[in-house]
Write a protein that holds these residues in place. Sequence first.
Motif, PDB file in Angstrom:
ATOM      1  N   PRO A 183     -11.676  42.572  18.765  1.00 11.24           N
ATOM      2  CA  PRO A 183     -12.738  43.552  18.501  1.00 11.24           C
ATOM      3  C   PRO A 183     -13.591  43.213  17.281  1.00 11.24           C
ATOM      4  CG  PRO A 183     -10.554  44.580  18.340  1.00 11.24           C
ATOM      5  CD  PRO A 183     -10.342  43.176  18.794  1.00 11.24           C
ATOM      6  N   VAL A 184     -12.993  42.573  16.268  1.00 11.36           N
ATOM      7  CA  VAL A 184     -13.774  42.191  15.083  1.00 11.36           C
ATOM      8  C   VAL A 184     -14.787  41.118  15.455  1.00 11.36           C
ATOM      9  CG1 VAL A 184     -13.682  41.126  12.796  1.00 11.36           C
ATOM     10  CG2 VAL A 184     -11.982  42.835  13.440  1.00 11.36           C
ATOM     11  N   LEU A 185     -14.338  40.108  16.199  1.00  9.71           N
ATOM     12  CA  LEU A 185     -15.257  39.049  16.608  1.00  9.71           C
ATOM     13  C   LEU A 185     -16.329  39.588  17.553  1.00  9.71           C
ATOM     14  CD1 LEU A 185     -12.804  36.050  17.053  1.00  9.71           C
ATOM     15  CD2 LEU A 185     -14.435  36.443  15.202  1.00  9.71           C
ATOM     16  N   LYS A 186     -15.958  40.563  18.380  1.00 16.31           N
ATOM     17  CA  LYS A 186     -16.967  41.192  19.246  1.00 16.31           C
ATOM     18  C   LYS A 186     -18.053  41.861  18.408  1.00 16.31           C
ATOM     19  CE  LYS A 186     -14.604  42.283  23.540  1.00 16.31           C
ATOM     20  NZ  LYS A 186     -14.050  43.329  24.395  1.00 16.31           N
ATOM     21  N   ARG A 187     -17.647  42.440  17.291  1.00  8.50           N
ATOM     22  CA  ARG A 187     -18.611  43.107  16.403  1.00  8.50           C
ATOM     23  C   ARG A 187     -19.450  42.092  15.651  1.00  8.50           C
ATOM     24  NH1 ARG A 187     -17.700  48.276  13.674  1.00  8.50           N
ATOM     25  NH2 ARG A 187     -19.742  48.955  12.985  1.00  8.50           N
ATOM     26  N   LEU A 188     -18.830  40.980  15.248  1.00 10.08           N
ATOM     27  CA  LEU A 188     -19.562  39.941  14.513  1.00 10.08           C
ATOM     28  C   LEU A 188     -20.471  39.126  15.421  1.00 10.08           C
ATOM     29  CD1 LEU A 188     -16.734  38.629  12.157  1.00 10.08           C
ATOM     30  CD2 LEU A 188     -18.696  40.038  11.504  1.00 10.08           C
ATOM     31  N   PHE A 189     -20.068  38.981  16.695  1.00  9.67           N
ATOM     32  CA  PHE A 189     -20.838  38.194  17.662  1.00  9.67           C
ATOM     33  C   PHE A 189     -21.077  39.036  18.920  1.00  9.67           C
ATOM     34  CE2 PHE A 189     -18.081  35.323  15.205  1.00  9.67           C
ATOM     35  CZ  PHE A 189     -19.051  34.583  14.549  1.00  9.67           C
ATOM     36  N   GLU A 245     -25.116  37.824  32.538  1.00  9.36           N
ATOM     37  CA  GLU A 245     -25.504  36.410  32.678  1.00  9.36           C
ATOM     38  C   GLU A 245     -26.402  35.964  31.533  1.00  9.36           C
ATOM     39  OE1 GLU A 245     -27.214  35.903  36.566  1.00  9.36           O
ATOM     40  OE2 GLU A 245     -25.375  36.551  37.581  1.00  9.36           O
ATOM     41  N   TYR A 246     -27.383  36.797  31.164  1.00  5.38           N
ATOM     42  CA  TYR A 246     -28.280  36.461  30.057  1.00  5.38           C
ATOM     43  C   TYR A 246     -27.483  36.344  28.750  1.00  5.38           C
ATOM     44  CZ  TYR A 246     -32.075  37.983  33.185  1.00  5.38           C
ATOM     45  OH  TYR A 246     -32.939  38.139  34.236  1.00  5.38           O
ATOM     46  N   SER A 247     -26.557  37.274  28.553  1.00  4.30           N
ATOM     47  CA  SER A 247     -25.739  37.255  27.335  1.00  4.30           C
ATOM     48  C   SER A 247     -24.882  35.997  27.273  1.00  4.30           C
ATOM     49  CB  SER A 247     -24.847  38.492  27.256  1.00  4.30           C
ATOM     50  OG  SER A 247     -25.614  39.629  26.979  1.00  4.30           O
ATOM     51  N   ALA A 248     -24.308  35.609  28.413  1.00  3.05           N
ATOM     52  CA  ALA A 248     -23.470  34.403  28.459  1.00  3.05           C
ATOM     53  C   ALA A 248     -24.292  33.166  28.099  1.00  3.05           C
ATOM     54  CB  ALA A 248     -22.846  34.248  29.845  1.00  3.05           C
ATOM     55  N   GLU A 249     -25.493  33.086  28.645  1.00  5.60           N
ATOM     56  CA  GLU A 249     -26.362  31.938  28.366  1.00  5.60           C
ATOM     57  C   GLU A 249     -26.777  31.916  26.896  1.00  5.60           C
ATOM     58  OE1 GLU A 249     -28.201  28.528  30.166  1.00  5.60           O
ATOM     59  OE2 GLU A 249     -26.586  29.891  30.731  1.00  5.60           O
ATOM     60  N   PHE A 250     -27.147  33.066  26.388  1.00  2.00           N
ATOM     61  CA  PHE A 250     -27.550  33.172  24.979  1.00  2.00           C
ATOM     62  C   PHE A 250     -26.388  32.792  24.065  1.00  2.00           C
ATOM     63  CE2 PHE A 250     -28.333  35.438  21.005  1.00  2.00           C
ATOM     64  CZ  PHE A 250     -29.646  35.091  20.749  1.00  2.00           C
ATOM     65  N   ARG A 251     -25.197  33.301  24.377  1.00  2.00           N
ATOM     66  CA  ARG A 251     -24.009  33.016  23.572  1.00  2.00           C
ATOM     67  C   ARG A 251     -23.683  31.524  23.575  1.00  2.00           C
ATOM     68  NH1 ARG A 251     -20.250  36.292  21.720  1.00  2.00           N
ATOM     69  NH2 ARG A 251     -20.958  38.074  22.952  1.00  2.00           N
ATOM     70  N   ARG A 252     -23.822  30.895  24.734  1.00  2.00           N
ATOM     71  CA  ARG A 252     -23.493  29.478  24.876  1.00  2.00           C
ATOM     72  C   ARG A 252     -24.297  28.611  23.890  1.00  2.00           C
ATOM     73  NH1 ARG A 252     -24.503  28.526  30.330  1.00  2.00           N
ATOM     74  NH2 ARG A 252     -22.455  29.398  30.718  1.00  2.00           N
ATOM     75  N   TYR A 253     -25.553  28.990  23.660  1.00  2.00           N
ATOM     76  CA  TYR A 253     -26.420  28.154  22.834  1.00  2.00           C
ATOM     77  C   TYR A 253     -26.602  28.654  21.402  1.00  2.00           C
ATOM     78  CZ  TYR A 253     -27.361  25.877  27.212  1.00  2.00           C
ATOM     79  OH  TYR A 253     -27.208  25.204  28.388  1.00  2.00           O
ATOM     80  N   THR A 254     -26.050  29.799  21.062  1.00  2.00           N
ATOM     81  CA  THR A 254     -26.240  30.306  19.700  1.00  2.00           C
ATOM     82  C   THR A 254     -24.951  30.570  18.921  1.00  2.00           C
ATOM     83  OG1 THR A 254     -26.319  32.611  20.467  1.00  2.00           O
ATOM     84  CG2 THR A 254     -28.430  31.409  20.315  1.00  2.00           C
ATOM     85  N   GLU A 255     -23.847  30.829  19.627  1.00  2.00           N
ATOM     86  CA  GLU A 255     -22.660  31.290  18.900  1.00  2.00           C
ATOM     87  C   GLU A 255     -22.108  30.252  17.934  1.00  2.00           C
ATOM     88  OE1 GLU A 255     -18.260  33.019  19.761  1.00  2.00           O
ATOM     89  OE2 GLU A 255     -19.912  33.978  20.827  1.00  2.00           O
ATOM     90  N   ASN A 256     -22.138  28.972  18.289  1.00  2.00           N
ATOM     91  CA  ASN A 256     -21.634  27.959  17.368  1.00  2.00           C
ATOM     92  C   ASN A 256     -22.397  27.986  16.048  1.00  2.00           C
ATOM     93  OD1 ASN A 256     -19.596  27.058  19.032  1.00  2.00           O
ATOM     94  ND2 ASN A 256     -20.739  25.303  19.809  1.00  2.00           N
ATOM     95  N   ASP A 257     -23.734  28.095  16.134  1.00  2.00           N
ATOM     96  CA  ASP A 257     -24.543  28.155  14.910  1.00  2.00           C
ATOM     97  C   ASP A 257     -24.264  29.427  14.117  1.00  2.00           C
ATOM     98  OD1 ASP A 257     -25.712  25.704  15.408  1.00  2.00           O
ATOM     99  OD2 ASP A 257     -27.513  26.549  16.323  1.00  2.00           O
TER     100      ASP A 257
END
Length: 200
Positions: free
Chosen positions: A64-70, A91-103
């Motif tokens: 839940p903490v990581l869900k709040r942070l990301f 689907e949009y969220s998954a695509e967005f997460r794939r390319y932004t979460e690492n940064d």
Amino acid sequence: MPGHFEPLPGGGAAVALDDVEISIIRSLAVQLLELIGPGPAEDAPDDPLAELFAEGPSEPPSDPVLKRLFPDAYSDPEGAAGPKRAEEEREYSAEFRRYTENDLRAGKRENALAVIRSLDALSPSGEGGAILKLAPGESQQWLRSLNDLRLAIGSRLEISDEDDGDLLYHLPDDDPRKPMVMAYLWLGGLQETLVTTLMP
């Protein structure tokens, strides 16, 4: 200066922290680092391009903490727009997460590390504490990290809005959440005074 940030001439901010306060902030920052986890570059240190081309996760974190942070970039939590729209937003969220979460994770790691490094570099004042002085760039990193720490604690305390925060002021002293509540409120005060020092 005790307990709150004050502006420094020429930019930046300063705050007096005692040994307990230093220990609390450092411990929370270390826990945040452990929760965020290592980055792609740490997994593949011999390949300088690995981080550049690494894709992040496509599913939201289970913690839940990581869900709040990301959080999801697109969401319709109540499903008000209907199941088809909800599926599109997943689907949009998954695509967005794939390319932004690492940064995003790398940025949060760097901010938490900046907090730890600045605390580790403090010279004791001889009175059981030290004066923390931050340059303008460090102040920004501290501000972002204090926000992350408050989000993390708020998540653990299941605080969802300001009304919940108000209820925390009235917890009985024997409530097991009390120490985390005190940390949450104290970090909020630090964050607020740091924001004030950064205002023109």
